[in-house]
Scaffold this active site. Sequence first.
Site, PDB file in Angstrom:
ATOM      1  N   LYS A   1       0.861  -1.198   0.000  1.00 37.21           N
ATOM      2  CA  LYS A   1       0.000   0.000   0.000  1.00 37.21           C
ATOM      3  C   LYS A   1       0.890   1.239   0.000  1.00 37.21           C
ATOM      4  O   LYS A   1       1.134   1.850   1.045  1.00 37.21           O
ATOM      5  CB  LYS A   1      -0.883  -0.067   1.246  1.00 37.21           C
ATOM      6  CG  LYS A   1      -2.222   0.616   1.124  1.00 37.21           C
ATOM      7  CD  LYS A   1      -3.098   0.245   2.300  1.00 37.21           C
ATOM      8  CE  LYS A   1      -4.216   1.238   2.484  1.00 37.21           C
ATOM      9  NZ  LYS A   1      -5.104   1.402   1.349  1.00 37.21           N
TER      10      LYS A   1
HETATM   11  N1  PPE Z   1      -8.133  -2.044  -2.570  1.00 35.92           N
HETATM   12  C1  PPE Z   1      -7.536  -0.834  -2.541  1.00 35.92           C
HETATM   13  C2  PPE Z   1      -6.877  -0.336  -3.771  1.00 35.92           C
HETATM   14  C3  PPE Z   1      -7.552  -0.087  -1.372  1.00 35.92           C
HETATM   15  O1  PPE Z   1      -6.946   1.109  -1.353  1.00 35.92           O
HETATM   16  C4  PPE Z   1      -8.215  -0.571  -0.226  1.00 35.92           C
HETATM   17  C5  PPE Z   1      -8.256   0.248   1.036  1.00 35.92           C
HETATM   18  C6  PPE Z   1      -8.832  -1.827  -0.298  1.00 35.92           C
HETATM   19  C7  PPE Z   1      -8.764  -2.540  -1.478  1.00 35.92           C
HETATM   20  C8  PPE Z   1      -9.510  -2.441   0.891  1.00 35.92           C
HETATM   21  O2  PPE Z   1      -8.578  -2.855   1.881  1.00 35.92           O
HETATM   22  P1  PPE Z   1      -8.920  -2.869   3.435  1.00 35.92           P
HETATM   23  O3  PPE Z   1      -9.111  -1.450   3.850  1.00 35.92           O
HETATM   24  O4  PPE Z   1      -7.758  -3.515   4.077  1.00 35.92           O
HETATM   25  O5  PPE Z   1     -10.175  -3.650   3.590  1.00 35.92           O
HETATM   26  N2  PPE Z   1      -8.343   1.651   0.843  1.00 35.92           N
HETATM   27  C9  PPE Z   1      -8.078   2.552   1.946  1.00 35.92           C
HETATM   28  C10 PPE Z   1      -7.900   3.982   1.492  1.00 35.92           C
HETATM   29  C11 PPE Z   1      -9.105   4.711   1.036  1.00 35.92           C
HETATM   30  C12 PPE Z   1      -8.825   6.182   0.801  1.00 35.92           C
HETATM   31  O6  PPE Z   1      -9.654   6.818   0.144  1.00 35.92           O
HETATM   32  O7  PPE Z   1      -7.828   6.726   1.306  1.00 35.92           O
HETATM   33  C13 PPE Z   1      -9.097   2.397   3.045  1.00 35.92           C
HETATM   34  O8  PPE Z   1     -10.198   1.924   2.812  1.00 35.92           O
HETATM   35  O9  PPE Z   1      -8.766   2.757   4.174  1.00 35.92           O
END
Ligand code: PPE
Length: 307
Positions: free
Chosen positions: A159
């Site tokens: 990330k």
């Molecule tokens: N895919 C991506 C590309 C992504 O950024 C997130 C989280 C997820 C899947 C889901 O992962 P998880 O949060 O572990 O369930 N995206 C983060 C950032 C959002 C933002 O706008 O900043 C979040 O949801 O915290």
Amino acid sequence: MPIQAVEKFWMDGQLVDWADAKVHVLTHALHYGSGVFEGVRIYPTDRGPAVFRLHDHVRRLFRSAHVYQMDIPYTQEETADAIRDVVRANGLDSCYVRPLVFRGFGEMGLNPLPVPVSVCIAVWPWGAYLGEEAFEAGVRVKISSWKRNDHNMLPPGAKATGQYINSSLAKVEALNAGYDEAIMLNVAGYIADGSGQNVFVVKDGVLSTPPGSAGCLDGITRDSVIAIARDAGYQVAERNLSRFDLYTADEAFFTGTAAEVVPIREADDRPIGSRERGPVTKEIQATFLAAPRGEVDAYRSWLSLVD
Ligand code: PPE
């Protein structure tokens, strides 16, 4: 989402006033995207505020840093404690936490290794990411013309801050075209994920979601939803999904820390199922929203109390 000030942020080992949480314009990460981050939610429970899956988020932060050869000058335990500290310092019982590890001030140029690593933990109140009404009404998505960064371009499992300009391209394209959110395909043409969410489809009572090899983030909400669905007796498959699978699904939904669980009611103007939140989505969503509030005994182990 407009920024809301709080009392304190955690920066390099200290709690500092919100207004003093600043960096120099020659911060390396500002120029080259050389940062890694997490998004964590804090939920109110009957025992006070709790961090949802704290240690899983910290572990992923360290994995992301490892990929980019950043040495975090704290242990995972210290980082987890710092997350709790900053929430406590702001007296919030429900908020979003953004741990950020970045290359700071020291040298310019594309080699980040000589540049010192800074750690900052920000927090802000963040309500429904895709709007309060989306939890029930669902969202309309557009398959983006922008492809998700591939494993050998920018590893999607890490990330990193810089890779999010890829997500932003897709998000803006979708918004400009009148949709709520984007779904990104990988270079092979299979669904990777949303701009900041994982994707699930439901067909004939079976849930499917792309595998990590498809280029999605290994979402912690995704993992929670897989566990919730299996515990509820559903079969869950991690398999490649095409846009056809999305268009012809009975139900589809997004998962993410910020987004939580949100139904997808339309994809590229095709209604998904009845264009309403389907029964499986509704059931999984209800359990997911109850779990971080300590309302489901089986998932209490996912919570770390702030105090
Ligand atoms: N895919 C991506 C590309 C992504 O950024 C997130 C989280 C997820 C899947 C889901 O992962 P998880 O949060 O572990 O369930 N995206 C983060 C950032 C959002 C933002 O706008 O900043 C979040 O949801 O915290």
